[in-house]
Design a protein around this motif. Structure first.
Motif, PDB file in Angstrom:
ATOM      1  N   ALA A  30      24.957  18.342  27.615  1.00 46.97           N
ATOM      2  CA  ALA A  30      24.705  19.624  28.287  1.00 46.97           C
ATOM      3  C   ALA A  30      25.986  20.273  28.795  1.00 46.97           C
ATOM      4  O   ALA A  30      26.070  21.494  28.876  1.00 46.97           O
ATOM      5  CB  ALA A  30      23.725  19.422  29.440  1.00 46.97           C
ATOM      6  N   LYS A  31      27.008  19.487  29.086  1.00 49.14           N
ATOM      7  CA  LYS A  31      28.275  20.038  29.579  1.00 49.14           C
ATOM      8  C   LYS A  31      28.990  20.862  28.515  1.00 49.14           C
ATOM      9  O   LYS A  31      29.862  21.658  28.831  1.00 49.14           O
ATOM     10  CB  LYS A  31      29.192  18.908  30.038  1.00 49.14           C
ATOM     11  CG  LYS A  31      28.684  18.209  31.266  1.00 49.14           C
ATOM     12  CD  LYS A  31      29.565  17.039  31.612  1.00 49.14           C
ATOM     13  CE  LYS A  31      28.918  16.282  32.771  1.00 49.14           C
ATOM     14  NZ  LYS A  31      29.455  14.952  32.918  1.00 49.14           N
ATOM     15  N   THR A  32      28.630  20.674  27.252  1.00 51.64           N
ATOM     16  CA  THR A  32      29.337  21.373  26.172  1.00 51.64           C
ATOM     17  C   THR A  32      28.651  22.666  25.742  1.00 51.64           C
ATOM     18  O   THR A  32      29.184  23.384  24.908  1.00 51.64           O
ATOM     19  CB  THR A  32      29.479  20.460  24.937  1.00 51.64           C
ATOM     20  OG1 THR A  32      28.180  20.193  24.391  1.00 51.64           O
ATOM     21  CG2 THR A  32      30.182  19.165  25.291  1.00 51.64           C
ATOM     22  N   ILE A  33      27.473  22.958  26.310  1.00 46.44           N
ATOM     23  CA  ILE A  33      26.699  24.143  25.920  1.00 46.44           C
ATOM     24  C   ILE A  33      26.639  25.133  27.078  1.00 46.44           C
ATOM     25  O   ILE A  33      26.340  24.766  28.206  1.00 46.44           O
ATOM     26  CB  ILE A  33      25.251  23.768  25.530  1.00 46.44           C
ATOM     27  CG1 ILE A  33      25.250  22.767  24.384  1.00 46.44           C
ATOM     28  CG2 ILE A  33      24.428  24.996  25.187  1.00 46.44           C
ATOM     29  CD1 ILE A  33      25.840  23.283  23.113  1.00 46.44           C
ATOM     30  N   LYS A  34      26.907  26.395  26.785  1.00 48.92           N
ATOM     31  CA  LYS A  34      26.780  27.441  27.793  1.00 48.92           C
ATOM     32  C   LYS A  34      25.460  28.187  27.642  1.00 48.92           C
ATOM     33  O   LYS A  34      24.768  28.464  28.615  1.00 48.92           O
ATOM     34  CB  LYS A  34      27.951  28.419  27.679  1.00 48.92           C
ATOM     35  CG  LYS A  34      27.913  29.518  28.715  1.00 48.92           C
ATOM     36  CD  LYS A  34      29.153  30.384  28.663  1.00 48.92           C
ATOM     37  CE  LYS A  34      29.075  31.430  29.754  1.00 48.92           C
ATOM     38  NZ  LYS A  34      30.303  32.214  29.828  1.00 48.92           N
ATOM     39  N   LYS A  35      25.089  28.515  26.374  1.00 51.93           N
ATOM     40  CA  LYS A  35      23.899  29.334  26.169  1.00 51.93           C
ATOM     41  C   LYS A  35      23.297  29.068  24.798  1.00 51.93           C
ATOM     42  O   LYS A  35      24.004  28.871  23.822  1.00 51.93           O
ATOM     43  CB  LYS A  35      24.263  30.820  26.287  1.00 51.93           C
ATOM     44  CG  LYS A  35      23.100  31.766  26.191  1.00 51.93           C
ATOM     45  CD  LYS A  35      23.562  33.204  26.406  1.00 51.93           C
ATOM     46  CE  LYS A  35      22.401  34.170  26.359  1.00 51.93           C
ATOM     47  NZ  LYS A  35      22.845  35.554  26.548  1.00 51.93           N
ATOM     48  N   LEU A  36      21.962  29.083  24.752  1.00 52.58           N
ATOM     49  CA  LEU A  36      21.194  29.027  23.504  1.00 52.58           C
ATOM     50  C   LEU A  36      20.435  30.342  23.386  1.00 52.58           C
ATOM     51  O   LEU A  36      19.759  30.752  24.327  1.00 52.58           O
ATOM     52  CB  LEU A  36      20.199  27.869  23.521  1.00 52.58           C
ATOM     53  CG  LEU A  36      20.785  26.463  23.678  1.00 52.58           C
ATOM     54  CD1 LEU A  36      19.671  25.454  23.905  1.00 52.58           C
ATOM     55  CD2 LEU A  36      21.599  26.094  22.464  1.00 52.58           C
ATOM     56  N   THR A  37      20.547  31.007  22.241  1.00 52.27           N
ATOM     57  CA  THR A  37      19.856  32.272  22.024  1.00 52.27           C
ATOM     58  C   THR A  37      19.052  32.183  20.744  1.00 52.27           C
ATOM     59  O   THR A  37      19.581  31.804  19.702  1.00 52.27           O
ATOM     60  CB  THR A  37      20.863  33.442  21.905  1.00 52.27           C
ATOM     61  OG1 THR A  37      21.673  33.471  23.080  1.00 52.27           O
ATOM     62  CG2 THR A  37      20.140  34.766  21.739  1.00 52.27           C
ATOM     63  N   LEU A  38      17.767  32.517  20.830  1.00 50.38           N
ATOM     64  CA  LEU A  38      16.910  32.572  19.644  1.00 50.38           C
ATOM     65  C   LEU A  38      16.532  34.030  19.424  1.00 50.38           C
ATOM     66  O   LEU A  38      15.952  34.675  20.297  1.00 50.38           O
ATOM     67  CB  LEU A  38      15.660  31.728  19.832  1.00 50.38           C
ATOM     68  CG  LEU A  38      14.862  31.490  18.568  1.00 50.38           C
ATOM     69  CD1 LEU A  38      15.619  30.549  17.639  1.00 50.38           C
ATOM     70  CD2 LEU A  38      13.516  30.886  18.880  1.00 50.38           C
ATOM     71  N   ASN A  39      16.906  34.549  18.242  1.00 53.99           N
ATOM     72  CA  ASN A  39      16.650  35.946  17.910  1.00 53.99           C
ATOM     73  C   ASN A  39      16.179  36.018  16.461  1.00 53.99           C
ATOM     74  O   ASN A  39      16.910  35.603  15.559  1.00 53.99           O
ATOM     75  CB  ASN A  39      17.927  36.764  18.118  1.00 53.99           C
ATOM     76  CG  ASN A  39      17.716  38.246  17.951  1.00 53.99           C
ATOM     77  OD1 ASN A  39      16.593  38.737  17.908  1.00 53.99           O
ATOM     78  ND2 ASN A  39      18.807  38.981  17.858  1.00 53.99           N
ATOM     79  N   LYS A  40      14.965  36.527  16.252  1.00 57.08           N
ATOM     80  CA  LYS A  40      14.388  36.680  14.913  1.00 57.08           C
ATOM     81  C   LYS A  40      14.407  35.368  14.128  1.00 57.08           C
ATOM     82  O   LYS A  40      14.717  35.332  12.949  1.00 57.08           O
ATOM     83  CB  LYS A  40      15.092  37.790  14.147  1.00 57.08           C
ATOM     84  CG  LYS A  40      14.908  39.139  14.808  1.00 57.08           C
ATOM     85  CD  LYS A  40      15.549  40.251  14.041  1.00 57.08           C
ATOM     86  CE  LYS A  40      15.234  41.534  14.797  1.00 57.08           C
ATOM     87  NZ  LYS A  40      16.223  42.547  14.661  1.00 57.08           N
ATOM     88  N   GLY A  41      14.102  34.271  14.819  1.00 57.30           N
ATOM     89  CA  GLY A  41      14.021  32.969  14.175  1.00 57.30           C
ATOM     90  C   GLY A  41      15.337  32.250  14.002  1.00 57.30           C
ATOM     91  O   GLY A  41      15.375  31.120  13.537  1.00 57.30           O
ATOM     92  N   GLU A  42      16.437  32.874  14.390  1.00 57.16           N
ATOM     93  CA  GLU A  42      17.760  32.262  14.245  1.00 57.16           C
ATOM     94  C   GLU A  42      18.269  31.798  15.610  1.00 57.16           C
ATOM     95  O   GLU A  42      18.260  32.553  16.573  1.00 57.16           O
ATOM     96  CB  GLU A  42      18.757  33.265  13.661  1.00 57.16           C
ATOM     97  CG  GLU A  42      18.419  33.712  12.255  1.00 57.16           C
ATOM     98  CD  GLU A  42      18.544  32.599  11.233  1.00 57.16           C
ATOM     99  OE1 GLU A  42      19.476  31.765  11.359  1.00 57.16           O
ATOM    100  OE2 GLU A  42      17.706  32.546  10.311  1.00 57.16           O
TER     101      GLU A  42
END
Length: 128
Positions: free
Chosen positions: A53-65
């Motif tokens: 978790a320390k290596t991730i800032k944000k997860l974005t799901l847009n139009k299945g991607e």
């Protein structure tokens, strides 16, 4: 969205979020499963991919991607936070990892109501 609750280490009458699982749908089809677990501070994407978790800032799901925005390599957060955004449904929240014991969930937007999903976020067909 579903959650696993774990007892507080000092008071077993209290519980905390120990894990959160989110199944994202796009065009009515399962596209991505995200899991956040406090004990190991991991973010899992599907069955094969996992990140500290320390290596991730944000997860974005847009139009299945799904897009993963990594945290700067010089980040030394003891208690990381990962922002999650589902652009299509306007759902946005941040998962905070606290002391390898529990998760905090911060809602930014609870999204557009859906007739096709159920769980913590979504609407079941028998609930009006």
């Amino acid at each position: 969205m579903n959650a696993l609750f774990v007892p507080d280490v000092t008071d077993y009458d209290n519980t905390w979020l120990g894990a959160i699982g989110v199944t994202a749908l796009h065009d009515g089809k399962k596209t991505t499963t995200l899991r956040f677990t406090a004990a190991d501070q991991l973010v899992r994407i599907g069955e094969q991919i996992q990140f500290d978790a320390k290596t991730i800032k944000k997860l974005t799901l847009n139009k299945g991607e799904l897009s993963v925005l990594k945290a700067p390599s010089n980040t030394t957060k003891l208690y990381p936070r990962v922002q999650v955004e589902f652009v299509d449904s306007k759902l946005s929240f941040t998962v905070g990892f606290t002391k390898n014991s529990h998760l905090d969930l911060y809602w930014h937007s609870t999204g557009i109501p859906s007739n096709t999903s159920s769980g913590v976020v979504g609407r079941s067909s028998h609930i009006q």
